[in-house]
Scaffold this motif. Structure first.
Motif, mmCIF file in Angstrom:
data_model
loop_
_atom_site.group_PDB
_atom_site.id
_atom_site.type_symbol
_atom_site.label_atom_id
_atom_site.label_comp_id
_atom_site.label_asym_id
_atom_site.label_seq_id
_atom_site.Cartn_x
_atom_site.Cartn_y
_atom_site.Cartn_z
ATOM 1 N N THR A 143 0.855 -1.184 0.000
ATOM 2 C CA THR A 143 0.000 0.000 0.000
ATOM 3 C C THR A 143 0.888 1.231 0.000
ATOM 4 O O THR A 143 2.100 1.134 0.218
ATOM 5 N N ALA A 144 0.263 2.395 -0.201
ATOM 6 C CA ALA A 144 1.053 3.626 -0.231
ATOM 7 C C ALA A 144 1.258 4.216 1.159
ATOM 8 O O ALA A 144 2.131 5.061 1.345
ATOM 9 N N GLY A 145 0.444 3.776 2.125
ATOM 10 C CA GLY A 145 0.562 4.361 3.454
ATOM 11 C C GLY A 145 -0.038 3.471 4.519
ATOM 12 O O GLY A 145 -0.603 2.403 4.245
ATOM 13 N N GLU A 146 0.053 3.939 5.764
ATOM 14 C CA GLU A 146 -0.389 3.136 6.896
ATOM 15 C C GLU A 146 -1.900 2.986 6.946
ATOM 16 O O GLU A 146 -2.407 1.914 7.279
ATOM 17 N N LEU A 147 -2.652 4.038 6.612
ATOM 18 C CA LEU A 147 -4.114 3.937 6.662
ATOM 19 C C LEU A 147 -4.621 2.887 5.691
ATOM 20 O O LEU A 147 -5.492 2.079 6.035
ATOM 21 N N GLY A 148 -4.073 2.884 4.489
ATOM 22 C CA GLY A 148 -4.473 1.867 3.516
ATOM 23 C C GLY A 148 -4.156 0.466 3.995
ATOM 24 O O GLY A 148 -4.940 -0.464 3.797
ATOM 25 N N ALA A 149 -3.004 0.307 4.660
ATOM 26 C CA ALA A 149 -2.631 -1.001 5.203
ATOM 27 C C ALA A 149 -3.591 -1.420 6.310
ATOM 28 O O ALA A 149 -4.015 -2.581 6.381
ATOM 29 N N LEU A 150 -3.943 -0.487 7.194
ATOM 30 C CA LEU A 150 -4.864 -0.795 8.289
ATOM 31 C C LEU A 150 -6.233 -1.207 7.763
ATOM 32 O O LEU A 150 -6.831 -2.183 8.236
ATOM 33 N N LEU A 151 -6.749 -0.480 6.780
ATOM 34 C CA LEU A 151 -8.069 -0.796 6.226
ATOM 35 C C LEU A 151 -8.057 -2.131 5.490
ATOM 36 O O LEU A 151 -8.998 -2.923 5.605
ATOM 37 N N LEU A 152 -6.985 -2.390 4.743
ATOM 38 C CA LEU A 152 -6.891 -3.658 4.020
ATOM 39 C C LEU A 152 -6.764 -4.827 4.990
ATOM 40 O O LEU A 152 -7.366 -5.890 4.785
ATOM 41 N N GLU A 153 -5.979 -4.644 6.063
ATOM 42 C CA GLU A 153 -5.847 -5.693 7.073
ATOM 43 C C GLU A 153 -7.205 -6.021 7.684
ATOM 44 O O GLU A 153 -7.586 -7.198 7.798
ATOM 45 N N LEU A 154 -7.971 -5.008 8.074
ATOM 46 C CA LEU A 154 -9.306 -5.233 8.653
ATOM 47 C C LEU A 154 -10.195 -5.978 7.675
ATOM 48 O O LEU A 154 -10.881 -6.936 8.035
ATOM 49 N N GLN A 155 -10.181 -5.520 6.418
ATOM 50 C CA GLN A 155 -11.060 -6.137 5.412
ATOM 51 C C GLN A 155 -10.700 -7.610 5.187
ATOM 52 O O GLN A 155 -11.579 -8.475 5.105
ATOM 53 N N GLN A 156 -9.408 -7.917 5.136
ATOM 54 C CA GLN A 156 -9.005 -9.299 4.870
ATOM 55 C C GLN A 156 -9.237 -10.200 6.079
ATOM 56 O O GLN A 156 -9.603 -11.367 5.927
ATOM 57 N N ILE A 157 -9.046 -9.680 7.281
ATOM 58 C CA ILE A 157 -9.325 -10.486 8.473
ATOM 59 C C ILE A 157 -10.802 -10.848 8.531
ATOM 60 O O ILE A 157 -11.173 -11.986 8.833
ATOM 61 N N LYS A 158 -11.671 -9.896 8.215
ATOM 62 C CA LYS A 158 -13.110 -10.119 8.333
ATOM 63 C C LYS A 158 -13.658 -11.006 7.217
ATOM 64 O O LYS A 158 -14.584 -11.781 7.434
ATOM 65 N N GLY A 202 7.213 5.778 -4.826
ATOM 66 C CA GLY A 202 6.467 6.516 -5.831
ATOM 67 C C GLY A 202 5.018 6.066 -5.959
ATOM 68 O O GLY A 202 4.275 6.580 -6.800
ATOM 69 N N ARG A 203 4.586 5.126 -5.118
ATOM 70 C CA ARG A 203 3.228 4.608 -5.184
ATOM 71 C C ARG A 203 2.252 5.619 -4.577
ATOM 72 O O ARG A 203 2.552 6.284 -3.592
ATOM 73 N N ALA A 204 1.061 5.708 -5.159
ATOM 74 C CA ALA A 204 -0.007 6.553 -4.620
ATOM 75 C C ALA A 204 -1.295 5.746 -4.569
ATOM 76 O O ALA A 204 -1.606 4.986 -5.495
ATOM 77 N N ASP A 205 -2.010 5.872 -3.462
ATOM 78 C CA ASP A 205 -3.317 5.233 -3.299
ATOM 79 C C ASP A 205 -4.343 6.308 -2.972
ATOM 80 O O ASP A 205 -4.060 7.247 -2.220
ATOM 81 N N ILE A 206 -5.532 6.182 -3.540
ATOM 82 C CA ILE A 206 -6.655 7.048 -3.184
ATOM 83 C C ILE A 206 -7.718 6.166 -2.564
ATOM 84 O O ILE A 206 -8.318 5.316 -3.241
ATOM 85 N N LEU A 207 -7.916 6.311 -1.264
ATOM 86 C CA LEU A 207 -8.871 5.490 -0.524
ATOM 87 C C LEU A 207 -10.222 6.184 -0.569
ATOM 88 O O LEU A 207 -10.406 7.255 0.023
ATOM 89 N N VAL A 208 -11.170 5.608 -1.276
ATOM 90 C CA VAL A 208 -12.500 6.203 -1.398
ATOM 91 C C VAL A 208 -13.337 5.775 -0.202
ATOM 92 O O VAL A 208 -13.519 4.582 0.052
ATOM 93 N N VAL A 209 -13.833 6.769 0.535
ATOM 94 C CA VAL A 209 -14.551 6.519 1.784
ATOM 95 C C VAL A 209 -15.876 7.275 1.750
ATOM 96 O O VAL A 209 -15.940 8.426 1.285
ATOM 97 N N TYR A 210 -16.935 6.632 2.266
ATOM 98 C CA TYR A 210 -18.254 7.278 2.334
ATOM 99 C C TYR A 210 -18.967 6.785 3.584
ATOM 100 O O TYR A 210 -19.010 5.573 3.843
ATOM 101 N N ASN A 211 -19.513 7.717 4.366
ATOM 102 C CA ASN A 211 -20.208 7.354 5.600
ATOM 103 C C ASN A 211 -19.342 6.457 6.487
ATOM 104 O O ASN A 211 -19.826 5.489 7.073
ATOM 105 N N TRP A 212 -18.044 6.778 6.560
ATOM 106 C CA TRP A 212 -17.074 6.047 7.386
ATOM 107 C C TRP A 212 -16.882 4.606 6.927
ATOM 108 O O TRP A 212 -16.496 3.750 7.706
#
Length: 490
Positions: free
Chosen positions: A262-277, A413-423
């Motif tokens: 991922t490009a950053g820590e937030l993306g890693a945290l969200l992906l980790e949660l999604q894959q665990i669940k 040089g990686r960039a991620d755009i995390l699309v979020v809506y209603n948390w």
């Protein structure tokens, strides 16, 4: 001109073997330790003792090792020899066959005494693999047979030490000092990894943020983790410091490592949660999806009093109408009981006892001001309820539509755009141009407690003054409103 000193000339190698009551350092104990010290081609000392494991040795282990309960009954406890052993090993290279096992047990014994133990560790299994890559088997019996080493008393500490030393000297003579020394230096510089993994596993891992996955036999997913440095975090799993039975089981079962950058820590945290669940790895427990996410809603009854009800269907576009997020009905009721006790609210109106004629139970104890009997003024009671529940109100989405949270990794040089809506995290893109073609209409994304808390921290709290350094808020791109309130409903 003096010749350059080598590790074989200057280092003392402590070739060590232990016998134990079983294979798990969390509860099994050491019954015997044997060490032979080797320096500059010569044996310079040895040290050996039986130990009282303070537990029974099973018949199977007795038969395997020849060490009986009677033999260790009068032997010293580990704590009695701990100081001497530490002195003997100080400054040496800790050498063992399948060193993770022996090193892990020694560390566990010191940990029980509230002490730390660490050493440079050399595993002769890995040394054999490095020097003899053409062979598949590298256990001690295979080495004895393959290299014609002298037979020893197997599964006794000094017998296995003798076999290990024989291999050590045989490999040095056969491969030559330079190659033998280079192999040792390389292994001492590398973190130890489980024996079932390819030796170059760590070399392929990225040094940036992302999620890693451990797989066992038959591709069973064992564990999902995240880090800002995948290689460093995975290596830490293989440090040999087995703090838990779970860590031992993961290490013993591990066969393959996969990762997603991922490009950053937030993306890693969200992906980790999604894959665990969604993937439900065997050894992850924290962050598993809540089966019955519950919140609390407030509404007026026929008399105008606010009453609480448990809500099981969370509508993300109405978060401001809910109070608290709980993983179970019991947790929600416990929170209601605490609010009732602290604020002297009505048990019946909070749904903590059946709706019946007359006063609630707490009224009889003087802990309710009479709303259940219509004795407390409606506006006064409702104001007290709103004050009591204020801290639990969920945060409404502060934007008119979805947003893109931009994370950039300068190193890669990686960039991620995390699309979020209603948390809720609904998509990850890599170019801003992709936002123009993005359609969220009709997508079904489940509202999740962990992601809600994570995104609240990332988008709301990070801009606040923590009293030290003011953290930089992520760059946010506002996207056009979707329009339909039921889009992205669970």
């Amino acid at each position: 001109m003096t010749s350059k000193s080598t590790i074989l000339d200057t280092a003392t190698f402590a070739l060590l073997d232990i016998e134990t009551t079983g294979g798990n350092s969390s509860w099994d104990r050491i019954t015997e330790i044997g060490i032979r010290f080797w320096r500059a081609g010569e044996i310079v000392g040895e040290w050996q003792t039986l130990l009282n494991p303070e537990t029974r040795i099973s018949p199977f282990i007795e038969q395997l090792t020849g060490i009986s309960n009677d033999m260790v009954a009068e032997a010293p406890l580990f704590e009695e020899i701990a100081d001497d052993l530490e002195t003997q090993l100080k400054g040496t290279v800790f050498v063992a066959h399948n060193a993770r096992f022996d090193y892990g047990f020694i560390k566990a014994e010191y940990r029980r005494l509230g002490r730390l133990f660490s050493a440079k560790v050399l595993c002769t299994v890995k040394l054999s693999r490095r020097l003899y890559p053409e062979f598949r088997r590298h256990n001690m019996d295979a080495l004895i047979a393959r290299h014609g080493l002298a037979q020893v008393q197997r599964h006794r500490a000094m017998g296995d030490v003798s076999a290990m030393l024989a291999f050590f000297e045989h490999a040095r003579g056969e491969k030559g000092d330079e190659r033998f020394e280079n192999a040792i230096r390389e292994l001492l510089q590398c973190p130890s990894i489980p024996s079932h993994l390819p030796p170059d596993t760590l070399q392929d891992l990225p040094r940036g943020p992302g999620v890693y996955r451990f797989y066992g036999e038959k591709d069973v997913l064992l564990y999902v983790g995240k880090s800002t440095n995948i290689a460093q975090r995975v290596a830490s799993h293989f440090s040999g410091d087995h703090n838990s039975a779970r860590g031992v089981r993961i290490s013993e079962s591990l066969r393959r490592v996969e990762w997603t950058e991922t490009a950053g820590e937030l993306g890693a945290l969200l992906l980790e949660l999604q894959q665990i669940k969604t993937l439900k790895p065997m050894f992850n427990r924290r962050s598993r999806a809540a089966k019955n996410l519950v919140s609390i809603g407030l509404s007026e009854n026929d008399a105008g009093y606010l009453q609480a009800r448990l809500v099981r269907e969370i509508e993300p576009h109405r978060l401001g109408d809910y109070f608290g997020l709980f993983r179970s009905k019991r947790d929600a009721q416990r929170a209601l009981s605490g609010i009732m006790a602290k604020n002297e609210l009505c048990n019946k109106l909070l749904g903590l006892e059946p709706d019946h004629e007359g006063a609630c139970f707490q009224r009889a104890l003087g802990r309710c001001k009479g709303a259940c009997e219509g004795l407390e003024h409606v506006e006064r009671y409702n104001l007290r309820v709103q004050i009591a529940f204020h801290g639990l109100r969920l945060k409404t989405w502060p934007w008119k539509g979805p947003v893109g949270i931009v994370e950039e990794d300068v190193r890669s040089g990686r960039a991620d755009i995390l699309v979020v809506y209603n948390w809720m995290h609904v998509a990850t893109l890599h170019e801003e141009e992709e936002l123009h073609d993005l359609s969220l209409q009709g997508q079904a994304v489940t509202f999740d407690l962990d992601s809600y808390k994570l995104l609240i921290r990332a988008l709301m709290d990070r801009g606040s003054d923590t009293g030290n350094v003011r953290e930089k808020q992520p760059r946010v791109i506002e996207l056009p409103p979707i329009g339909e309130p039921d889009v992205l409903m669970p």
